[in-house]
Write an enzyme that holds these catalytic residues in place. Structure first.
Site, PDB file in Angstrom:
ATOM      1  CE1 TYR A  59      -4.072  -1.475  -0.613  1.00  0.00           C
ATOM      2  CE2 TYR A  59      -3.131  -3.183   0.767  1.00  0.00           C
ATOM      3  CZ  TYR A  59      -4.088  -2.761  -0.136  1.00  0.00           C
ATOM      4  OH  TYR A  59      -5.043  -3.638  -0.591  1.00  0.00           O
ATOM      5  CB  VAL A  96      -8.477   2.943  -3.030  1.00  0.00           C
ATOM      6  CG1 VAL A  96      -9.488   1.826  -2.787  1.00  0.00           C
ATOM      7  CG2 VAL A  96      -7.232   2.381  -3.726  1.00  0.00           C
ATOM      8  CG  HIS A 112     -13.661  -1.802  -3.438  1.00  0.00           C
ATOM      9  ND1 HIS A 112     -13.386  -2.257  -4.701  1.00  0.00           N
ATOM     10  CD2 HIS A 112     -14.732  -2.527  -3.020  1.00  0.00           C
ATOM     11  CE1 HIS A 112     -14.239  -3.206  -5.040  1.00  0.00           C
ATOM     12  NE2 HIS A 112     -15.084  -3.380  -4.038  1.00  0.00           N
TER      13      HIS A 112
HETATM   14  P1  NAD Z   1      -9.852  -4.391 -13.318  1.00  0.00           P
HETATM   15  O1  NAD Z   1      -8.353  -4.256 -13.321  1.00  0.00           O
HETATM   16  O2  NAD Z   1     -10.429  -5.730 -13.099  1.00  0.00           O
HETATM   17  O3  NAD Z   1     -10.428  -3.887 -14.716  1.00  0.00           O
HETATM   18  C1  NAD Z   1     -10.011  -2.691 -15.279  1.00  0.00           C
HETATM   19  C2  NAD Z   1     -10.860  -2.437 -16.493  1.00  0.00           C
HETATM   20  O4  NAD Z   1     -10.510  -1.159 -16.984  1.00  0.00           O
HETATM   21  C3  NAD Z   1     -10.665  -3.440 -17.631  1.00  0.00           C
HETATM   22  O5  NAD Z   1     -11.915  -3.919 -18.059  1.00  0.00           O
HETATM   23  C4  NAD Z   1     -10.003  -2.617 -18.734  1.00  0.00           C
HETATM   24  O6  NAD Z   1     -10.457  -2.987 -20.032  1.00  0.00           O
HETATM   25  C5  NAD Z   1     -10.482  -1.226 -18.386  1.00  0.00           C
HETATM   26  N1  NAD Z   1      -9.629  -0.130 -18.873  1.00  0.00           N
HETATM   27  C6  NAD Z   1      -8.305  -0.137 -19.091  1.00  0.00           C
HETATM   28  N2  NAD Z   1      -7.905   1.066 -19.553  1.00  0.00           N
HETATM   29  C7  NAD Z   1      -9.019   1.850 -19.603  1.00  0.00           C
HETATM   30  C8  NAD Z   1      -9.260   3.190 -19.998  1.00  0.00           C
HETATM   31  N3  NAD Z   1      -8.285   3.992 -20.438  1.00  0.00           N
HETATM   32  N4  NAD Z   1     -10.532   3.665 -19.920  1.00  0.00           N
HETATM   33  C9  NAD Z   1     -11.539   2.862 -19.490  1.00  0.00           C
HETATM   34  N5  NAD Z   1     -11.356   1.584 -19.112  1.00  0.00           N
HETATM   35  C10 NAD Z   1     -10.113   1.083 -19.170  1.00  0.00           C
HETATM   36  O7  NAD Z   1     -10.397  -3.325 -12.294  1.00  0.00           O
HETATM   37  P2  NAD Z   1     -11.808  -3.221 -11.616  1.00  0.00           P
HETATM   38  O8  NAD Z   1     -12.866  -3.862 -12.425  1.00  0.00           O
HETATM   39  O9  NAD Z   1     -11.947  -1.814 -11.162  1.00  0.00           O
HETATM   40  O10 NAD Z   1     -11.576  -4.154 -10.364  1.00  0.00           O
HETATM   41  C11 NAD Z   1     -12.045  -3.777  -9.248  1.00  0.00           C
HETATM   42  C12 NAD Z   1     -10.893  -3.570  -8.256  1.00  0.00           C
HETATM   43  O11 NAD Z   1      -9.824  -2.778  -8.728  1.00  0.00           O
HETATM   44  C13 NAD Z   1     -11.375  -2.812  -7.123  1.00  0.00           C
HETATM   45  O12 NAD Z   1     -11.200  -3.602  -5.992  1.00  0.00           O
HETATM   46  C14 NAD Z   1     -10.535  -1.569  -7.003  1.00  0.00           C
HETATM   47  O13 NAD Z   1     -10.455  -1.224  -5.665  1.00  0.00           O
HETATM   48  C15 NAD Z   1      -9.321  -2.002  -7.611  1.00  0.00           C
HETATM   49  N6  NAD Z   1      -8.298  -1.082  -8.124  1.00  0.00           N
HETATM   50  C16 NAD Z   1      -8.356   0.281  -7.952  1.00  0.00           C
HETATM   51  C17 NAD Z   1      -7.350   1.095  -8.488  1.00  0.00           C
HETATM   52  C18 NAD Z   1      -7.415   2.587  -8.276  1.00  0.00           C
HETATM   53  O14 NAD Z   1      -7.821   3.059  -7.221  1.00  0.00           O
HETATM   54  N7  NAD Z   1      -7.022   3.377  -9.313  1.00  0.00           N
HETATM   55  C19 NAD Z   1      -6.314   0.523  -9.220  1.00  0.00           C
HETATM   56  C20 NAD Z   1      -6.281  -0.880  -9.368  1.00  0.00           C
HETATM   57  C21 NAD Z   1      -7.285  -1.656  -8.839  1.00  0.00           C
END
Ligand code: NAD
Length: 233
Positions: A59, A96, A112
């Site tokens: 983290y 997050v 989350h």
């Molecule tokens: P995931 O990694 O499973 O899916 C990400 C999705 O984003 C994919 O379907 C992909 O095709 C799509 N994607 C990639 N580039 C994109 C873009 N430029 N525009 C739009 N879509 C795009 O992530 P998820 O479904 O959010 O999984 C949920 C988990 O991910 C949660 O638990 C969340 O807390 C966590 N998470 C959060 C962060 C963050 O806070 N930025 C980062 C990583 C994971």
């Protein structure tokens, strides 16, 4: 343009993909966090019991990445939409990273948790702001009660936050839009199935999600490129 009516209630669910263009890795897919880490080892209650230092290192790395990131046009388009729709917009994020707030969104529901908050793993002291990164040679920080301070994150196996509020808004929406979420992480992945048939369902992202069947419309492309036009008033 979405072509919303004056009475539409819009529920937006964002996932890691909306922050991808800000340089924050998603979980799945090429370059995703789960290519380099096993979530059981860094993002579960079991991991916290077994190796809290490793969890804090993970983290801390994510705090550093998020602190260096800036919101992209997708985040700004959603903040603008909140300005237009006010309380007819419900913005629920699985992210997050805090980038929605940095872009100007004021009422973000974090199902989350939040990367820049921590809480005690023992007592019910409320979560507090915390941008610290972990010094691997130091002890795990402690609460006044003696419990250990942990990231304010919903780990695998834990219950997401604000579900009552989320289910209420989901029940009232007439337009449901998911952005950048692969449609495999529950319970968020099933939200669309609950509104399908009575609400207009829209997906935005570069590839079809696993729950594509439940969306009436699928806009394939990067959120930062699609949303500014799609969400224009
Ligand atoms: P995931 O990694 O499973 O899916 C990400 C999705 O984003 C994919 O379907 C992909 O095709 C799509 N994607 C990639 N580039 C994109 C873009 N430029 N525009 C739009 N879509 C795009 O992530 P998820 O479904 O959010 O999984 C949920 C988990 O991910 C949660 O638990 C969340 O807390 C966590 N998470 C959060 C962060 C963050 O806070 N930025 C980062 C990583 C994971």
């Amino acid at each position: 343009m979405l072509g919303l009516s004056a009475t539409d209630q819009v529920f937006i669910l964002t996932g890691a993909g909306i922050s991808a263009e800000s340089g924050i890795p998603t979980f799945r897919g090429a370059g995703g966090l789960w290519r380099n880490y096993r979530f059981e080892e860094v993002a579960s209650p079991h991991a916290w019991q077994r190796d809290p230092r490793l969890v804090w290192e993970f983290y801390s790395m994510r705090r550093r990445a998020a602190a260096a990131a800036k919101p992209n046009p997708g985040h700004f388009a959603l903040a603008q939409l909140e300005g237009d729709l006010q309380d007819r917009l419900f913005l629920c994020t699985q992210n997050v990273d805090g980038l929605h707030e940095q872009a100007g969104s004021c009422r973000v529901v974090h199902m989350h948790g939040e990367l820049f908050k921590s809480r005690c793993d023992t007592c019910c002291r409320p979560p507090f702001d915390d941008a610290n990164t972990f010094d691997p040679t130091a002890e795990i920080p402690r609460c006044e009660c003696g419990g250990r301070i942990r990231p304010h994150i919903c780990w695998f196996g834990e219950v997401p936050f604000h579900l009552d509020e989320i289910f209420r808004a989901r029940g009232e929406c007439t337009v449901f839009m998911a952005i950048g979420t692969s449609g495999v992480v529950e319970p968020a992945a099933s939200f669309v199935a609950h509104v399908r048939g009575r609400a207009r369902t829209i997906y935005v992202g570069p590839e079809e999600p696993a729950n594509r069947f439940a969306f009436l419309e699928c806009h394939l492309g990067n959120a930062g490129e699609i949303l500014p036009d799609l969400l224009r008033a």
